[in-house]
Write an enzyme that holds these catalytic residues in place. Structure first.
Site, PDB file in Angstrom:
ATOM      1  NE  ARG A  70     -31.978 -41.518   4.223  1.00 28.75           N
ATOM      2  CZ  ARG A  70     -32.405 -39.962   3.645  1.00 28.75           C
ATOM      3  NH1 ARG A  70     -32.257 -39.587   3.962  1.00 28.75           N
ATOM      4  NH2 ARG A  70     -33.815 -40.982   3.695  1.00 28.75           N
ATOM      5  CE  LYS A 129     -10.234 -45.278  16.121  1.00 27.42           C
ATOM      6  NZ  LYS A 129     -10.931 -46.323  15.559  1.00 27.42           N
ATOM      7  CG  ASP A 137      -9.320 -36.860  13.155  1.00 27.30           C
ATOM      8  OD1 ASP A 137      -9.182 -37.318  14.498  1.00 27.30           O
ATOM      9  OD2 ASP A 137      -8.948 -37.944  12.089  1.00 27.30           O
ATOM     10  CE1 TYR A 189      -7.230 -45.796  10.800  1.00 28.83           C
ATOM     11  CE2 TYR A 189      -8.891 -44.120   9.581  1.00 28.83           C
ATOM     12  CZ  TYR A 189      -8.203 -46.091  10.084  1.00 28.83           C
ATOM     13  OH  TYR A 189      -8.846 -47.627   9.718  1.00 28.83           O
TER      14      TYR A 189
HETATM   15  O1  P1T Z   1     -12.695 -46.230  12.350  1.00 31.66           O
HETATM   16  P1  P1T Z   1     -13.326 -44.940  11.849  1.00 31.66           P
HETATM   17  O2  P1T Z   1     -14.474 -44.415  13.270  1.00 31.66           O
HETATM   18  O3  P1T Z   1     -14.565 -45.108  10.817  1.00 31.66           O
HETATM   19  O4  P1T Z   1     -12.314 -43.903  12.453  1.00 31.66           O
HETATM   20  C1  P1T Z   1     -11.246 -42.962  11.688  1.00 31.66           C
HETATM   21  C2  P1T Z   1     -10.178 -42.472  11.784  1.00 31.66           C
HETATM   22  C3  P1T Z   1     -10.558 -41.174  12.145  1.00 31.66           C
HETATM   23  N1  P1T Z   1      -9.607 -40.710  12.548  1.00 31.66           N
HETATM   24  C4  P1T Z   1      -8.696 -40.737  13.207  1.00 31.66           C
HETATM   25  C5  P1T Z   1      -7.241 -40.599  13.937  1.00 31.66           C
HETATM   26  C6  P1T Z   1      -8.644 -42.723  13.371  1.00 31.66           C
HETATM   27  O5  P1T Z   1      -7.587 -42.866  14.031  1.00 31.66           O
HETATM   28  C7  P1T Z   1      -9.521 -43.478  13.009  1.00 31.66           C
HETATM   29  C8  P1T Z   1      -9.576 -44.765  13.357  1.00 31.66           C
HETATM   30  N2  P1T Z   1      -8.137 -45.567  13.341  1.00 31.66           N
HETATM   31  C9  P1T Z   1      -8.357 -46.416  13.619  1.00 31.66           C
HETATM   32  C10 P1T Z   1      -9.297 -47.709  13.108  1.00 31.66           C
HETATM   33  C11 P1T Z   1      -6.535 -46.793  13.871  1.00 31.66           C
HETATM   34  O6  P1T Z   1      -6.487 -47.835  15.663  1.00 31.66           O
HETATM   35  O7  P1T Z   1      -5.693 -45.835  14.201  1.00 31.66           O
END
Ligand code: P1T
Length: 386
Positions: free
Chosen positions: A46, A195, A170, A98
């Site tokens: 961790r 992503k 972001d 998001y």
């Molecule tokens: O899903 P996660 O890995 O926890 O990420 C969150 C997140 C943060 N910032 C942006 C710009 C994002 O698009 C996302 C996650 N978004 C999706 C799952 C979506 O389909 O838009």
């Protein structure tokens, strides 16, 4: 070195034990110590892990940062960054983020005493007015999810700096191939590496990059203390994904531009939101801030012969054959979704309405397939949904 080279080599050296060229996946949760507290840099996974270290070094290099921290999800990265704040602190946040980011601010941080003001950062005067003496952090997602608004990173980060606040971008939609927020004045960059960074829709992960030593040290403490770390196997997959980030992102953007232009010219499409189109309100800003217009867009159809726009959108989404109807984005395969009922369902209906996330808004993540096949699929689904 250039970013394309760093993506393949940064943090990655042949394994000194066997000479393995690819970074080993070190699954061990713990590490043998020669004497109490005497170890070779790792004591417990961790707190630190060799595979994660390699990924963190590579991700940091791509954003031009001196520090990289990997997390178990984008939301884990966001939550950890927001825990730099204390009760009474205030956040100025872009209005179109998001849904999960909005939810963290509204339902996790607010009960802990950290409040947020959401503002359309295209309007810099209103953004400046949103600051309070207790504002400690500015959060901007650009291009934004799902309206593809583009915010001026240099200008917003300068507002934050002048008021002694951190700025966090972001960069999930753009990726460091397209946009390098740290060079534009941001304190830190956050990613959902679920992503584009990973790019193959088989990992949930997050990232924070920064060149601020103090912020990095506080985040490193929180990463270990809060414990939202990624598995070594996931770190390996993201590291592998990063090697092709540049070629993927170039193709995503090329396909997206072709599809956005085609959709905009189609009589059944009312509006397309894509920074690469001349009709995008911040097209000029996007051209200065982004090397490419990216792979994401959203659009609104015209109503069909029967029913509402939302009903037409549902028929359209069901008729697609190559596009997969699914949440998420940034994978090699093309994805499509309805934000109002999927990714942004956690926003209050009145907030969605104010932002323009109406029930008929469709969001599209252009994959790297043949653009002809993608266009053909959209065309047949538009026909079938009429
Ligand atoms: O899903 P996660 O890995 O926890 O990420 C969150 C997140 C943060 N910032 C942006 C710009 C994002 O698009 C996302 C996650 N978004 C999706 C799952 C979506 O389909 O838009």
């Amino acid at each position: 070195m250039h970013p394309e080279t760093l993506a393949i080599h940064a943090g990655q050296h042949p394994d000194p034990v066997h000479g393995a060229v690819m970074t080993p996946i070190v699954l061990s949760s713990t590490f043998a110590q020669e004497g109490p507290g005497e170890h070779r840099g790792f004591d417990y996974s961790r707190s630190g892990n060799p595979t994660r270290n390699a990924l963190e070094a590579c991700g940091a290099a791509l954003e031009g940062a001196t520090h990289g921290l990997a997390f178990s999800s984008g939301c884990a990265a966001t939550t950890t960054v927001l825990h730099l704040l204390r009760p009474g602190d205030h956040v100025v946040c872009g209005d179109d983020v998001y849904g999960g980011t909005f939810r963290i601010l509204d339902r996790v941080m607010k009960p802990l005493g950290v409040t947020a003001t959401f503002v359309d950062m295209r309007d810099l005067a209103r953004t400046a007015e949103a600051f309070r003496p207790e504002t400690k952090l500015v959060w901007l997602e650009t291009p934004s999810n799902p309206m593809l608004k583009v915010f001026d990173i240099v200008a917003v980060c300068a507002l934050a700096k002048a008021r002694g606040a951190m700025s966090v971008v972001d960069n999930t939609f753009a990726t460091p191939v397209i946009q390098r927020p740290l060079a534009l004045g941001a304190t830190a960059v956050v990613h959902s590496s679920t992503k584009y960074l990973n790019g193959h829709s088989d990992v949930v992960g997050g990232f924070v990059m920064t060149s601020d030593d103090d912020v990095a040290a506080r985040l490193r403490f929180l990463q270990n203390a809060m414990g939202a770390v990624p598995s070594p196997f996931d770190c390996f997959l993201v590291l592998r994904g990063l090697k092709t980030l540049h070629v993927r992102v170039e193709r995503h953007a090329k396909n997206a531009l072709t599809l956005a232009r085609w959709l905009e010219a189609h009589p059944d499409v009312a509006r397309v939101h894509y920074p690469g189109l001349a009709s995008h309100p911040q097209h000029d800003l996007a051209a200065t801030q982004m090397a490419l217009p990216g792979g994401m867009m959203s659009f609104v159809l015209r109503a069909g012969a029967t029913g509402t726009v939302a009903e037409r959108a549902r028929r359209f989404l069901k008729a697609l054959k190559v596009f997969t109807l699914a949440e998420s984005l940034g994978g090699v395969e093309s994805l499509i979704e309805l934000p109002a009922v999927m990714t942004h369902a956690s926003l209050p209906p009145e907030t969605r309405a104010a932002l323009g996330i109406d029930d008929g808004l469709v969001r599209l993540s252009a994959g790297i397939e043949s653009v002809d096949d993608l266009q053909h699929d959209l065309a047949q689904a538009l026909d079938a949904s009429r």
